[in-house]
Design a protein around this motif. Structure first.
Motif, PDB file in Angstrom:
ATOM      1  N   ALA A  62       0.835  -1.204   0.000  1.00  0.00           N
ATOM      2  CA  ALA A  62       0.000   0.000   0.000  1.00  0.00           C
ATOM      3  C   ALA A  62       0.870   1.255   0.000  1.00  0.00           C
ATOM      4  CB  ALA A  62      -0.932  -0.004   1.211  1.00  0.00           C
ATOM      5  N   ASN A  63       1.935   1.255   0.778  1.00  0.00           N
ATOM      6  CA  ASN A  63       2.840   2.401   0.829  1.00  0.00           C
ATOM      7  C   ASN A  63       3.508   2.604  -0.527  1.00  0.00           C
ATOM      8  OD1 ASN A  63       4.598   4.406   1.598  1.00  0.00           O
ATOM      9  ND2 ASN A  63       5.312   3.346   3.418  1.00  0.00           N
ATOM     10  N   PHE A  64       3.962   1.520  -1.138  1.00  0.00           N
ATOM     11  CA  PHE A  64       4.594   1.600  -2.448  1.00  0.00           C
ATOM     12  C   PHE A  64       3.630   2.184  -3.479  1.00  0.00           C
ATOM     13  CE2 PHE A  64       5.369  -0.280  -6.635  1.00  0.00           C
ATOM     14  CZ  PHE A  64       6.649   0.160  -6.877  1.00  0.00           C
ATOM     15  N   CYS A  65       2.406   1.670  -3.510  1.00  0.00           N
ATOM     16  CA  CYS A  65       1.419   2.146  -4.480  1.00  0.00           C
ATOM     17  C   CYS A  65       1.072   3.618  -4.242  1.00  0.00           C
ATOM     18  CB  CYS A  65       0.162   1.280  -4.428  1.00  0.00           C
ATOM     19  SG  CYS A  65       0.449  -0.382  -5.075  1.00  0.00           S
ATOM     20  N   ASP A  66       0.969   4.005  -2.984  1.00  0.00           N
ATOM     21  CA  ASP A  66       0.725   5.421  -2.687  1.00  0.00           C
ATOM     22  C   ASP A  66       1.825   6.298  -3.265  1.00  0.00           C
ATOM     23  OD1 ASP A  66      -1.671   5.279  -1.412  1.00  0.00           O
ATOM     24  OD2 ASP A  66      -0.872   5.560   0.613  1.00  0.00           O
ATOM     25  N   ARG A  67       3.071   5.882  -3.072  1.00  0.00           N
ATOM     26  CA  ARG A  67       4.194   6.697  -3.553  1.00  0.00           C
ATOM     27  C   ARG A  67       4.214   6.748  -5.077  1.00  0.00           C
ATOM     28  NH1 ARG A  67       2.950   7.700   0.257  1.00  0.00           N
ATOM     29  NH2 ARG A  67       3.831   7.411   2.286  1.00  0.00           N
ATOM     30  N   VAL A  68       3.928   5.620  -5.720  1.00  0.00           N
ATOM     31  CA  VAL A  68       3.924   5.593  -7.188  1.00  0.00           C
ATOM     32  C   VAL A  68       2.885   6.567  -7.718  1.00  0.00           C
ATOM     33  CG1 VAL A  68       3.342   4.191  -9.209  1.00  0.00           C
ATOM     34  CG2 VAL A  68       4.862   3.273  -7.452  1.00  0.00           C
ATOM     35  N   PHE A  69       1.652   6.495  -7.185  1.00  0.00           N
ATOM     36  CA  PHE A  69       0.597   7.381  -7.671  1.00  0.00           C
ATOM     37  C   PHE A  69       0.863   8.835  -7.291  1.00  0.00           C
ATOM     38  CE2 PHE A  69      -1.915   3.361  -7.662  1.00  0.00           C
ATOM     39  CZ  PHE A  69      -2.111   3.316  -9.029  1.00  0.00           C
ATOM     40  N   ALA A  70       1.449   9.069  -6.130  1.00  0.00           N
ATOM     41  CA  ALA A  70       1.729  10.439  -5.703  1.00  0.00           C
ATOM     42  C   ALA A  70       2.834  11.068  -6.538  1.00  0.00           C
ATOM     43  CB  ALA A  70       2.119  10.461  -4.221  1.00  0.00           C
ATOM     44  N   GLU A  71       3.790  10.250  -6.978  1.00  0.00           N
ATOM     45  CA  GLU A  71       4.939  10.782  -7.706  1.00  0.00           C
ATOM     46  C   GLU A  71       4.722  10.907  -9.207  1.00  0.00           C
ATOM     47  OE1 GLU A  71       7.692  12.035  -6.404  1.00  0.00           O
ATOM     48  OE2 GLU A  71       6.954  11.606  -4.401  1.00  0.00           O
ATOM     49  N   LEU A  72       3.664  10.289  -9.731  1.00  0.00           N
ATOM     50  CA  LEU A  72       3.441  10.363 -11.177  1.00  0.00           C
ATOM     51  C   LEU A  72       3.308  11.813 -11.631  1.00  0.00           C
ATOM     52  CD1 LEU A  72       0.929   7.473 -11.870  1.00  0.00           C
ATOM     53  CD2 LEU A  72       3.311   7.609 -12.565  1.00  0.00           C
ATOM     54  N   GLY A  73       4.067  12.159 -12.614  1.00  0.00           N
ATOM     55  CA  GLY A  73       3.921  13.479 -13.215  1.00  0.00           C
ATOM     56  C   GLY A  73       4.538  14.618 -12.435  1.00  0.00           C
ATOM     57  N   ASP A  74       5.301  14.331 -11.395  1.00  0.00           N
ATOM     58  CA  ASP A  74       5.920  15.449 -10.692  1.00  0.00           C
ATOM     59  C   ASP A  74       7.136  15.934 -11.470  1.00  0.00           C
ATOM     60  OD1 ASP A  74       8.066  13.824 -10.056  1.00  0.00           O
ATOM     61  OD2 ASP A  74       7.900  14.082  -7.904  1.00  0.00           O
ATOM     62  N   LYS A  75       7.744  16.974 -10.985  1.00  0.00           N
ATOM     63  CA  LYS A  75       8.835  17.607 -11.734  1.00  0.00           C
ATOM     64  C   LYS A  75      10.036  16.686 -11.944  1.00  0.00           C
ATOM     65  CE  LYS A  75      10.626  19.940  -7.643  1.00  0.00           C
ATOM     66  NZ  LYS A  75       9.905  19.107  -6.730  1.00  0.00           N
ATOM     67  N   THR A  76      10.257  15.734 -11.026  1.00  0.00           N
ATOM     68  CA  THR A  76      11.376  14.808 -11.192  1.00  0.00           C
ATOM     69  C   THR A  76      11.163  13.921 -12.408  1.00  0.00           C
ATOM     70  OG1 THR A  76      11.678  14.799  -8.803  1.00  0.00           O
ATOM     71  CG2 THR A  76      12.759  13.047 -10.034  1.00  0.00           C
ATOM     72  N   GLN A  77       9.957  13.372 -12.559  1.00  0.00           N
ATOM     73  CA  GLN A  77       9.684  12.523 -13.708  1.00  0.00           C
ATOM     74  C   GLN A  77       9.715  13.328 -15.004  1.00  0.00           C
ATOM     75  OE1 GLN A  77       8.123  11.745 -10.723  1.00  0.00           O
ATOM     76  NE2 GLN A  77       9.487   9.991 -10.651  1.00  0.00           N
ATOM     77  N   LEU A  78       9.229  14.556 -14.949  1.00  0.00           N
ATOM     78  CA  LEU A  78       9.272  15.393 -16.151  1.00  0.00           C
ATOM     79  C   LEU A  78      10.708  15.716 -16.548  1.00  0.00           C
ATOM     80  CD1 LEU A  78       6.277  17.781 -15.399  1.00  0.00           C
ATOM     81  CD2 LEU A  78       6.340  15.834 -16.972  1.00  0.00           C
ATOM     82  N   ALA A  79      11.548  16.016 -15.557  1.00  0.00           N
ATOM     83  CA  ALA A  79      12.955  16.288 -15.855  1.00  0.00           C
ATOM     84  C   ALA A  79      13.632  15.037 -16.400  1.00  0.00           C
ATOM     85  CB  ALA A  79      13.677  16.776 -14.599  1.00  0.00           C
ATOM     86  N   THR A  80      13.327  13.887 -15.817  1.00  0.00           N
ATOM     87  CA  THR A  80      13.893  12.623 -16.302  1.00  0.00           C
ATOM     88  C   THR A  80      13.459  12.360 -17.732  1.00  0.00           C
ATOM     89  OG1 THR A  80      13.895  11.739 -14.057  1.00  0.00           O
ATOM     90  CG2 THR A  80      14.054  10.151 -15.841  1.00  0.00           C
ATOM     91  N   LEU A  81      12.195  12.591 -18.023  1.00  0.00           N
ATOM     92  CA  LEU A  81      11.673  12.414 -19.377  1.00  0.00           C
ATOM     93  C   LEU A  81      12.405  13.319 -20.361  1.00  0.00           C
ATOM     94  CD1 LEU A  81       8.135  11.862 -20.475  1.00  0.00           C
ATOM     95  CD2 LEU A  81       9.256  13.848 -21.415  1.00  0.00           C
ATOM     96  N   LEU A  82      12.629  14.568 -19.981  1.00  0.00           N
ATOM     97  CA  LEU A  82      13.312  15.506 -20.873  1.00  0.00           C
ATOM     98  C   LEU A  82      14.766  15.112 -21.094  1.00  0.00           C
ATOM     99  CD1 LEU A  82      11.750  18.863 -19.651  1.00  0.00           C
ATOM    100  CD2 LEU A  82      11.281  17.628 -21.774  1.00  0.00           C
ATOM    101  N   PHE A  83      15.452  14.674 -20.024  1.00  0.00           N
ATOM    102  CA  PHE A  83      16.833  14.216 -20.196  1.00  0.00           C
ATOM    103  C   PHE A  83      16.885  12.987 -21.096  1.00  0.00           C
ATOM    104  CE2 PHE A  83      17.918  16.482 -16.153  1.00  0.00           C
ATOM    105  CZ  PHE A  83      18.889  17.303 -16.695  1.00  0.00           C
ATOM    106  N   ALA A  84      15.962  12.047 -20.894  1.00  0.00           N
ATOM    107  CA  ALA A  84      15.954  10.813 -21.684  1.00  0.00           C
ATOM    108  C   ALA A  84      15.576  11.074 -23.140  1.00  0.00           C
ATOM    109  CB  ALA A  84      14.992   9.802 -21.061  1.00  0.00           C
ATOM    110  N   ALA A  85      14.855  12.146 -23.400  1.00  0.00           N
ATOM    111  CA  ALA A  85      14.443  12.472 -24.767  1.00  0.00           C
ATOM    112  C   ALA A  85      15.620  12.929 -25.628  1.00  0.00           C
ATOM    113  CB  ALA A  85      13.360  13.542 -24.751  1.00  0.00           C
TER     114      ALA A  85
END
Length: 105
Positions: free
Chosen positions: A21-44
């Motif tokens: 439950a804790n893992f799933c909460d963190r996954v859903f809470a972190e989706l689309g935050d600035k870290t993932q967006l920055a990672t997406l831009l670097f990977a692009a």
């Protein structure tokens, strides 16, 4: 929490599936935050090593989680968890209002 915690028995107070439950909460809470967006831009970037981007992103997430756990465990010795939740909630609302006001500028 997204998933309801299943108690083994009222007198034991053990919680099954809390890590899941804790893992799933963190996954859903972190989706689309600035870290993932920055990672997406670097990977692009075609010239960027994708494994390096993943390793750096994963490392930062692990380190920031470690810091949060260590600081949270120390804070809870001095400040009641209910007060910490209140401060975190007010902080999130404040950041949300700040972002909305900044959008208008």
């Amino acid at each position: 929490m997204i998933f309801q915690r299943d108690r083994v028995s009222p007198d034991q107070g053990e919680i099954k599936n809390e890590p899941l439950a804790n893992f799933c909460d963190r996954v859903f809470a972190e989706l689309g935050d600035k870290t993932q967006l920055a990672t997406l831009l670097f990977a692009a970037d075609k010239s960027t090593n994708k494994v390096g981007v993943f390793a750096a992103s994963a490392g930062v997430l692990v380190l920031s989680s470690l810091i949060a756990v260590l600081v949270g465990s120390q804070l809870s010795a001095y400040i009641p968890p209910r007060a910490l939740k209140l401060v975190a909630g007010v902080g999130f609302i404040g950041i949300g209002i700040w972002v909305l006001i900044d959008l208008r500028a």
